[in-house]
Enzyme design. Structure first.
Site, PDB file in Angstrom:
ATOM      1  N   ASP A 267      -7.433  -7.983  37.595  1.00 41.32           N
ATOM      2  CA  ASP A 267      -6.768  -7.366  36.454  1.00 41.32           C
ATOM      3  C   ASP A 267      -7.129  -7.893  35.238  1.00 41.32           C
ATOM      4  O   ASP A 267      -8.105  -8.874  35.016  1.00 41.32           O
ATOM      5  CB  ASP A 267      -5.510  -7.148  36.344  1.00 41.32           C
ATOM      6  CG  ASP A 267      -4.621  -8.083  37.280  1.00 41.32           C
ATOM      7  OD1 ASP A 267      -3.739  -7.825  38.100  1.00 41.32           O
ATOM      8  OD2 ASP A 267      -4.896  -9.349  36.739  1.00 41.32           O
ATOM      9  N   LYS A 289      -4.386  -2.981  33.600  1.00 36.08           N
ATOM     10  CA  LYS A 289      -3.076  -2.451  33.355  1.00 36.08           C
ATOM     11  C   LYS A 289      -2.525  -3.079  32.194  1.00 36.08           C
ATOM     12  O   LYS A 289      -2.591  -4.480  31.802  1.00 36.08           O
ATOM     13  CB  LYS A 289      -2.101  -3.009  34.756  1.00 36.08           C
ATOM     14  CG  LYS A 289      -2.134  -2.105  35.772  1.00 36.08           C
ATOM     15  CD  LYS A 289      -0.749  -2.325  36.667  1.00 36.08           C
ATOM     16  CE  LYS A 289      -0.621  -3.508  37.217  1.00 36.08           C
ATOM     17  NZ  LYS A 289       0.768  -3.460  37.978  1.00 36.08           N
ATOM     18  N   MET A 402       5.669 -11.189  29.187  1.00 34.68           N
ATOM     19  CA  MET A 402       5.519  -9.901  28.880  1.00 34.68           C
ATOM     20  C   MET A 402       6.416  -9.586  27.497  1.00 34.68           C
ATOM     21  O   MET A 402       7.031  -8.354  27.577  1.00 34.68           O
ATOM     22  CB  MET A 402       5.580  -8.863  29.830  1.00 34.68           C
ATOM     23  CG  MET A 402       4.483  -8.968  30.837  1.00 34.68           C
ATOM     24  SD  MET A 402       4.508  -7.949  32.134  1.00 34.68           S
ATOM     25  CE  MET A 402       5.616  -8.768  33.335  1.00 34.68           C
TER      26      MET A 402
HETATM   27  N1  SAH Z   1       1.673 -13.446  37.390  1.00 36.31           N
HETATM   28  C1  SAH Z   1       1.519 -13.807  36.143  1.00 36.31           C
HETATM   29  C2  SAH Z   1       2.415 -13.045  35.138  1.00 36.31           C
HETATM   30  C3  SAH Z   1       1.810 -11.488  35.118  1.00 36.31           C
HETATM   31  S1  SAH Z   1       2.825 -10.800  33.790  1.00 36.31           S
HETATM   32  C4  SAH Z   1       1.820 -15.533  35.946  1.00 36.31           C
HETATM   33  O1  SAH Z   1       2.299 -15.981  37.088  1.00 36.31           O
HETATM   34  O2  SAH Z   1       1.598 -15.846  35.001  1.00 36.31           O
HETATM   35  C5  SAH Z   1       1.662 -11.058  32.511  1.00 36.31           C
HETATM   36  C6  SAH Z   1       2.428 -11.868  31.236  1.00 36.31           C
HETATM   37  O3  SAH Z   1       2.257 -13.372  31.653  1.00 36.31           O
HETATM   38  C7  SAH Z   1       1.859 -12.035  29.972  1.00 36.31           C
HETATM   39  O4  SAH Z   1       2.242 -10.726  29.292  1.00 36.31           O
HETATM   40  C8  SAH Z   1       2.248 -13.206  29.439  1.00 36.31           C
HETATM   41  O5  SAH Z   1       3.668 -13.175  28.931  1.00 36.31           O
HETATM   42  C9  SAH Z   1       2.371 -14.084  30.460  1.00 36.31           C
HETATM   43  N2  SAH Z   1       0.833 -14.789  30.424  1.00 36.31           N
HETATM   44  C10 SAH Z   1      -0.021 -14.537  31.462  1.00 36.31           C
HETATM   45  N3  SAH Z   1      -1.176 -15.473  31.179  1.00 36.31           N
HETATM   46  C11 SAH Z   1      -1.114 -15.907  29.969  1.00 36.31           C
HETATM   47  C12 SAH Z   1      -1.527 -17.083  29.286  1.00 36.31           C
HETATM   48  N4  SAH Z   1      -2.793 -17.459  29.639  1.00 36.31           N
HETATM   49  N5  SAH Z   1      -0.954 -17.471  28.136  1.00 36.31           N
HETATM   50  C13 SAH Z   1       0.181 -16.919  27.674  1.00 36.31           C
HETATM   51  N6  SAH Z   1       0.957 -16.150  28.501  1.00 36.31           N
HETATM   52  C14 SAH Z   1       0.356 -15.726  29.812  1.00 36.31           C
END
Ligand code: SAH
Length: 490
Positions: A267, A289, A402
């Site tokens: 993604d 998404k 998110m």
């Molecule tokens: N599976 C992922 C989360 C997916 S939901 C995990 O474990 O990190 C997506 C959310 O993750 C984003 O909206 C944000 O809130 C957070 N996120 C993912 N990567 C990020 C990053 N590099 N910096 C800040 N927030 C991040």
């Protein structure tokens, strides 16, 4: 800027003309010696080493052919022209600028690749920094921009790739035809190689127990040939966590899977730098998404995974962060299970951990936070299902995924359920990436500060007393932006 095209040239019996016989030329010649090239050296004077190579007939030395240049700016142009015309490669390593320039011009005229030592302008091919393990070679180039960095990169590789690789390469080379026959399918062959090299075989080679290693190889080949024939070609899905963006935060296992994949379904959160580490010829499918507009539905993603796996592919389902933290990894595995498709999971560093680390916010701290909650707030509906009284409790850290779109609601509910409006927060945008931003303040000013700084997804909200530590413990990227700094500026 255009990049250089790397290639490894077969120089056997092909003429390479080296102009110059000094120490610099000597180094260049040394790199040519066991390529089988027909080396001609045109020199005024030759170092004892070059002289010795000539005596051993490792090269043909035409000494004195350029000798006069030193004194009068004259050199034997017709000789030079003849020699360059007959060559495949030319290396000009003299300190006579005019001679070098003339050689480069001839190279251009006769379409012979010419390297002029220490002159990027005149050079048409560069000699990389090389790391060698038997027949395996890694060549590193900085396109001339910073040879020092190329050398350092090579030095790093040097520490990772131990000498036994040369022996493995040699043995595998001897078996190559037999391996090809036993495992005609490229994908199966690749997997067999990986299994072999990951296992006891490499250990035996390292211990220089060559015959034991060879027996292992032979047995493994016989067995997998049988197994694979019995096995229908059904693929596998590996759910892999790509971490938050910085490729250094991938696990070694994730890297291996990326390099073995036939298909990578990823993604948007997965960074380009991470994707660059994948096998070059793996097919990539972007399933985008985003909160709000789901360009590919979860149902469609399931269909893609099932389709590719049933087609016999090794599918890597690559997700930002960790696949089991707000990644819908569970649902995808359930779907695969229903279709009888094999799977495995490689965890990744989730955004909460990464953002905490890269913003200097320890998620727990003996004095300030005894627990952490990972929470998602991507829409009103998901917010309604949260246990607000529990979230409002004081000595815990909230890591909100998110959440950028819901900050007003978030503040309102937390405060309504008793969380103090002065609770510190750190909002981490693009955590661990080169464009990371950290904004700190207190809960009551959270939505306003986020709007003022136009914080965008992906961003992680860390809320709790520990967030105040970002002020002192930050170490990565720019200094955190604070509410007060802003007031000062305004
Ligand atoms: N599976 C992922 C989360 C997916 S939901 C995990 O474990 O990190 C997506 C959310 O993750 C984003 O909206 C944000 O809130 C957070 N996120 C993912 N990567 C990020 C990053 N590099 N910096 C800040 N927030 C991040």
């Amino acid at each position: 800027m255009e990049r250089l095209y790397p290639l490894f040239a077969d120089l056997r019996n092909r003429r390479v003309v080296v102009i110059g016989g000094g120490l610099v030329a000597e180094r260049k010649i040394a790199a040519l010696l066991d390529t089988g090239a027909d080396i001609r050296v045109l020199a005024g004077q030759a170092t004892p080493m070059v002289q010795q190579w000539a005596d051993q007939r490792a090269l043909a030395l035409r000494q004195n052919s350029l000798q006069l240049s030193r004194f009068s700016g004259w050199f034997n142009r017709s000789l030079l022209r003849r020699e360059i015309k007959s060559a495949w490669l030319v290396i000009a390593a003299t300190d006579d600028k005019e001679l070098n320039r003339y050689a480069a011009a001839l190279g251009r005229r006769y379409q012979v690749f010419t390297n002029v030592v220490d002159d990027l302008e005149l050079t048409q091919f560069q000699v990389p920094a090389v790391l060698q393990r038997g027949p395996l070679q890694a060549a590193v180039s900085s396109a001339g921009a910073a040879p020092v960095l190329a050398r350092r990169m090579r030095a790093r590789l040097e520490t990772v790739l131990d000498e036994s690789m040369a022996d493995s390469a040699e043995m595998l080379n001897q078996w190559r035809e037999r391996i090809k026959q036993a495992l005609p399918d490229v994908g199966q062959r690749r997997q067999w190689y990986d299994n072999l090299l990951d296992g006891e075989f490499s250990e035996r080679i390292k211990a220089r127990r060559y015959s034991q290693a060879e027996r292992l190889l032979s047995r493994s080949l016989a067995e997998s040939g049988k197994q694979l024939l019995a096995q229908p070609a059904i693929g596998k899905v590996i759910l892999v966590g790509a971490g938050p963006g910085d490729p250094g935060l991938l696990t070694i296992q994730a890297l291996r899977e990326l390099q073995q994949a036939d298909v990578i379904v990823h993604d948007r959160l997965v960074s380009d730098q991470v994707l660059e580490l994948a096998r070059r010829d793996a097919q990539r499918i972007l399933v985008a998404k985003r909160a709000g507009h789901h360009e590919t539905t979860q149902q469609q993603i399931h269909q893609i995974l099932v389709r590719e796996a049933l087609a016999g592919k090794r599918v890597v389902r690559l997700k930002g962060g960790d696949p089991f933290v707000f990644g819908r990894g569970g649902e995808e595995l359930q779907e695969l299970q229903q279709h009888g498709i094999e799977f495995a999971v490689v965890p990744g560093i989730s955004a909460a951990m990464a953002c905490g680390a890269y913003a200097g916010v320890p998620l727990t701290h003996r004095d300030y936070a005894q627990s952490v909650r990972l929470v998602t707030a991507h829409c009103q509906d998901s917010m309604d299902r949260l246990d607000w009284p529990a979230l409002a409790e004081d000595s815990q850290t909230l890591a909100v995924y998110m959440g950028v779109g819901q900050l007003d609601l978030l503040r309102e509910r937390l405060v309504a359920h008793g969380r103090s409006p002065v609770t510190p927060f750190a909002l981490v945008e693009n955590g661990s990436r080169s464009n990371q931003r950290v904004i700190t303040g207190s809960l009551d000013e959270l939505p306003q500060l986020a709007r003022m700084h136009q914080v965008k997804s992906p961003a992680m909200l860390l809320l709790g007393k520990v967030a105040a530590l970002a002020q002192t413990l930050h170490w990565y990227g720019e200094q955190p932006i604070t509410g007060e700094t802003l007031a000062d500026v305004a």
